[in-house]
Design an enzyme around this catalytic site. Structure first.
Site, mmCIF file in Angstrom:
data_model
loop_
_atom_site.group_PDB
_atom_site.id
_atom_site.type_symbol
_atom_site.label_atom_id
_atom_site.label_comp_id
_atom_site.label_asym_id
_atom_site.label_seq_id
_atom_site.Cartn_x
_atom_site.Cartn_y
_atom_site.Cartn_z
ATOM 1 N N TYR A 81 -3.505 -17.497 -44.940
ATOM 2 C CA TYR A 81 -3.169 -17.597 -46.373
ATOM 3 C C TYR A 81 -3.723 -18.889 -46.965
ATOM 4 C CZ TYR A 81 -0.131 -17.896 -50.548
ATOM 5 O OH TYR A 81 0.355 -18.000 -51.834
ATOM 6 N N HIS A 167 -5.541 -17.962 -36.357
ATOM 7 C CA HIS A 167 -4.505 -18.987 -36.189
ATOM 8 C C HIS A 167 -4.811 -19.917 -35.010
ATOM 9 C CE1 HIS A 167 -1.584 -17.531 -39.151
ATOM 10 N NE2 HIS A 167 -2.137 -16.352 -38.909
ATOM 11 N N GLU A 169 -3.302 -22.505 -34.158
ATOM 12 C CA GLU A 169 -2.073 -23.102 -33.628
ATOM 13 C C GLU A 169 -1.393 -22.226 -32.585
ATOM 14 O OE1 GLU A 169 -2.586 -21.712 -36.493
ATOM 15 O OE2 GLU A 169 -0.803 -20.897 -37.451
ATOM 16 N N ASP A 225 21.544 -33.316 -27.961
ATOM 17 C CA ASP A 225 21.200 -34.018 -29.194
ATOM 18 C C ASP A 225 22.095 -35.224 -29.447
ATOM 19 O OD1 ASP A 225 19.541 -31.882 -29.300
ATOM 20 O OD2 ASP A 225 20.694 -30.799 -30.804
ATOM 21 N N LYS A 366 13.320 -29.879 -30.540
ATOM 22 C CA LYS A 366 14.248 -29.943 -29.410
ATOM 23 C C LYS A 366 13.591 -30.472 -28.125
ATOM 24 C CE LYS A 366 18.355 -28.688 -27.783
ATOM 25 N NZ LYS A 366 19.634 -28.858 -28.479
#
Ligand code: XMP
Length: 510
Positions: A81, A167, A169, A225, A366
């Site tokens: 896009y 893509h 990635e 976390d 994460k």
């Protein structure tokens, strides 16, 4: 630090662009596609990436970047896009693809181009698009094609604008990282290195700057976390960090000990444990509805935490382990995701207590938090632990919670996790646990008839918990867990294994 700024047009792969760049030690930030240019330029970008997205460039209301960005002189890489946006902005034509390509396609480079430096002339790439660039205006020229897509990549080297229909990635694209690296290091000339050591240093400095001479309170949950956030803040302000650990009585076997020993004694965090199990159980008595359980637990947790925090006079800051996906999700073009269940966290606290937030993990994914934790010496028993929901075992007892039922599910869960650990499966699954079902059934044990509870075991493979598949555990592992649960846990005469994916189910049973 100067970075590559990624404009998120809503592709499911946007995160992966930032991840891939950071893995190359290239600093990268994600912003919503429609953010004003002043905000984007304030991040000192060396180059922009326009991500993919589900929309059609020509549709009214399709997301567009602030036009000032095209005047900024910055190099731009448009993906899918993003490429179509660049083409249409410069007067090219975008149209529905006559032959849609989904999945792997072979790209053939037709003209040398800086972003393809060092690549073979043919390579496999991942395609996923409905529209494509059908014609270019003066500035751009075609530099690659596939069998179905004549304009698989384009470049305007005078402006340093590039577009790829595929893509880079995505892991299925060969040399995808190399393309991103060529753009960031080669075209944008970004030389800074984004490493965990640099992240740690800059976050420690940021915490010091924010907190000044003040003090911080942090709720430890036993999870990754909050542990990493606390350890980092401790490095920044030392003695002025106070940790509170609320033992809700709904924790797994060994959880409290892990926190007190590994985080308290080994890591030196100052932790106050609050014994709260009795009140949690009293308030949950007779409550079967999972959402009500969650609300009661959340409220009770906040009450305890607030009371303890108030005793620490002069504390003005609250530490939270907010992660990058939480931040992006709340600003992306999709808007916040639909709420399926109320997650229990300390979100309600700052408003009630007039505390200012310190969120040292806001910029991290994460697994980056895990790497940072390792760098700071946090033991793997904490870093590699399976996720555990805030409301704890209360939601894994289906129907009303009683102390007996909590004890059953806690023991069954511990046995299942021990079997997984000793068989080497604990590391291979994303999460595994036991839940206690609100049914009893007939069994036969020894010479007698039994009428006892059923436990269900759940183990899932997932990347982020948003979707999951059930883990194909070997039958022997399931057999060992079931046999031990039946013989060691009083009150259970049946063990089942859940073979549902998410969707349609969720990971937790509640
Ligand atoms: P579900 O059941 O929604 O769970 O598929 C997805 C993941 O989130 C965990 N989970 C929670 N984590 N607080 C948390 O910190 C919560 O209230 C909570 N509820 C679910 C769940 O264990 C799984 O890993």
């Amino acid at each position: 630090m100067p970075s590559i700024v990624i404009l998120d047009f809503g592709s499911q792969y946007t995160f992966l662009i930032a991840r891939a760049l950071r893995e190359l030690q290239i600093p990268a930030d994600i912003v919503p596609a429609t953010a004003p240019s002043e905000k984007i330029l304030a991040l000192a970008p060396r180059g922009l990436v326009f991500s993919g997205g589900p929309d059609s460039v020509g549709r009214r209301g399709a997301p567009k970047p602030d036009p000032a960005l095209f005047q900024s002189g910055l190099p731009i890489l448009g993906i899918c896009y993003g490429m179509q946006l660049l083409a249409s902005h410069t007067g090219g034509k975008v149209a529905p693809a006559p032959r849609r390509e989904y999945g792997s396609a072979e790209v053939e480079i037709s003209t040398p181009c800086p972003i393809f430096k060092g690549l073979p002339s043919r390579f496999k790439a991942w395609m996923s698009h409905g529209d494509e660039v059908a014609g270019l205006s003066n500035g751009f020229k075609a530099v690659a094609k596939t069998a179905a897509v004549p304009l698989a990549a384009m470049s305007d080297q005078t402006k340093s604008w590039y577009g790829v229909q595929f893509h880079p990635e995505v892991a299925h694209t060969e040399f995808g990282s190399k393309i991103l690296e060529n753009f960031a290091r080669g075209v944008c000339k970004i030389s800074e290195r984004w490493t965990m050591a640099s992240v740690m240093e800059s976050q420690i400095a940021a915490v010091r700057a924010r907190v000044g001479r003040g003090s911080v309170v942090c709720a430890l949950s036993g999870g990754v976390d909050s542990a990493v956030a606390a350890a980092l803040i401790q490095r920044a302000i030392g003695e002025r960090l106070f940790c509170i650990f609320v033992d809700t009585g709904l924790l797994r076997e060994g959880d409290r000990d892990r926190v007190e020993t590994l985080l308290g004694r080994s890591l030196g965090l100052k932790i106050k444990t609050v014994e709260a199990g009795a009140l949690f159980l009293r308030r949950l008595r007779g409550v079967a509805d999972p959402e009500r359980k969650r609300k009661i637990i959340g409220k009770t947790f906040i009450e305890f935490f607030e009371k303890e925090a108030k005793r620490l006079r002069g504390v003005a800051f609250l530490a939270q382990g907010t992660l990058y996906p939480d931040v992006i999700e709340s600003v992306s073009v999709h808007g916040p995701s639909a709420s399926i269940k109320s997650h229990h966290n300390v979100g309600g606290l700052p408003k009630a207590m007039k505390l200012k937030l310190v969120e040292p993990l806001r910029a991290l994914f994460k697994d980056e938090v895990r790497t940072l934790g390792r760098e700071m010496g946090i033991p793997s028993e904490i870093l590699d632990a399976h996720p555990f929901p805030g409301p704890g075992l209360a939601i894994r007892v289906l129907g009303p919670v009683t102390p007996e039922k909590i004890a059953i599910v806690r023991r069954a869960d511990a046995i299942f996790r021990e079997v997984l650990e000793s068989s080497g499966w604990s590391k291979k699954v994303w999460q595994a646990f036991a839940a206690l079902l609100p049914v009893r059934s007939v069994g036969v044990m020894g010479d007698g008839r039994t009428y006892e509870n059923a436990v269900v075991l759940r183990a899932v493979d997932a990347r982020d918990g948003m979707t999951a598949d059930w883990s194909r555990l070997p039958h022997e592992v399931l057999q060992a867990a079931a046999a031990r649960i039946i013989s060691e846990v009083r009150g259970v005469n049946r063990v089942a294994y859940d073979v549902t994916s998410k969707p349609p189910a969720t990971i937790e049973w509640e």
